[in-house]
Scaffold this active site. Sequence first.
Site, PDB file in Angstrom:
ATOM      1  N   GLU A  74       0.831  -1.205   0.000  1.00  0.00           N
ATOM      2  CA  GLU A  74       0.000   0.000   0.000  1.00  0.00           C
ATOM      3  C   GLU A  74       0.863   1.252   0.000  1.00  0.00           C
ATOM      4  O   GLU A  74       2.011   1.239   0.448  1.00  0.00           O
ATOM      5  CB  GLU A  74      -0.920  -0.011   1.219  1.00  0.00           C
ATOM      6  CG  GLU A  74      -0.370   0.603   2.491  1.00  0.00           C
ATOM      7  CD  GLU A  74       0.954  -0.014   2.963  1.00  0.00           C
ATOM      8  OE1 GLU A  74       1.830   0.765   3.383  1.00  0.00           O
ATOM      9  OE2 GLU A  74       1.107  -1.245   2.910  1.00  0.00           O
TER      10      GLU A  74
ATOM     11  N   GLU B 248       4.453  -0.785   1.547  1.00  0.00           N
ATOM     12  CA  GLU B 248       4.514  -1.025   0.103  1.00  0.00           C
ATOM     13  C   GLU B 248       4.554  -2.512  -0.255  1.00  0.00           C
ATOM     14  O   GLU B 248       4.489  -2.878  -1.411  1.00  0.00           O
ATOM     15  CB  GLU B 248       5.741  -0.360  -0.546  1.00  0.00           C
ATOM     16  CG  GLU B 248       5.828   1.132  -0.388  1.00  0.00           C
ATOM     17  CD  GLU B 248       7.109   1.710  -0.986  1.00  0.00           C
ATOM     18  OE1 GLU B 248       7.907   0.946  -1.592  1.00  0.00           O
ATOM     19  OE2 GLU B 248       7.326   2.933  -0.854  1.00  0.00           O
TER      20      GLU B 248
END
Length: 352
Positions: free
Chosen positions: A169, A312
């Site tokens: 994310e 991420e």
Amino acid sequence: MLSVQIPGLDLHIGDQVKAYINTLTKPAGSLGRLEELALRLAEITGEPFPEVSPPGVIVFAADHGIVQEGVSAFPQEVTVQMVSNLVQGGAGINVFARQIGAKFKVVDVGVAAEVPKEGVAHQKIRYGTGNFLKEKAMTTKEAQQALQIGYSEARELIEQGVKCLIVGEVGIGNTTSSSAVLASLTHTDPAEVVGFGSGISNEQVQHKIAVVKQALLFHQPKPQDAIDILSKVGGLEMAAMAGAMLAAAESRIPILLDGFICTVSACLAKLIAPLSADYMIASHHSVEPGYQRAVSFLGKMPLIHLQMRLGEGTGAAVAFPLLQSAVSMVKEMATFEQAGVSTQKANELIEN
């Protein structure tokens, strides 16, 4: 509401693989958690010699209205800049995804600005969530839509042949939303799960705790209702991540969890479909204070602890080679019989 049919683990295959691992040329249990990992991957996939490559990485991007309350070290404009960096291949997850040969995808589910046209799956539901200190983060319909988008994006990668799913994310303010979600579903004091996020000061952490506490008092999310929690204090990317995990579990694809935000999203997936947690493997121990609470809710123990907190999907990508090692051990290591080691010598080796 997204409806999924998740099968149980294949425990029969697990028993077979456990017995086979004990015939390999090594003392029993000497490869520690790699043996446990090989066993779990067999139970997940239903295959005694499973494949985990190629992995698939999906990074979901979205913004959070709660940043209006000064809970982040960075302004909201940074999210779209991060998406641009992902598209250009310069982010941490790009580096590690290339290293492990992953199929890679970036999905915009709620960035509060226009993102690059090329290299992004455009699934924007709205331009960032609402400021959940003053209003709901999103509507129930939007939360359900984000779940469905995550599910569909993961299904697409699975149909392309990925054998392991990593979800990541990007989005300024997402540790605040994750902390609020986690405090809701685990009945925990926000002071125990709120952390430094993007690098805020001690004073800002206290403010962040106060914001989460006030928001939870205002909304009173229902602890056993993932959609209610998401709509009141959650994030669009969190809902999408949960949906992607449900798709993987339904297809017997192992899910390699990243850090804090990903693991909290996994908790939401477990609320929606409890069996989905059986398909999850915790990759690394995030230094965010709420991480231990989240991973305990899932009943998991992370594989590595490198003091990472980037998000991420980076921690999961770094840990992925451990899955490759586990499956290679079962596929390539000789048994005592194949190596011509006598039963007596084998027993001596096991005892030592």
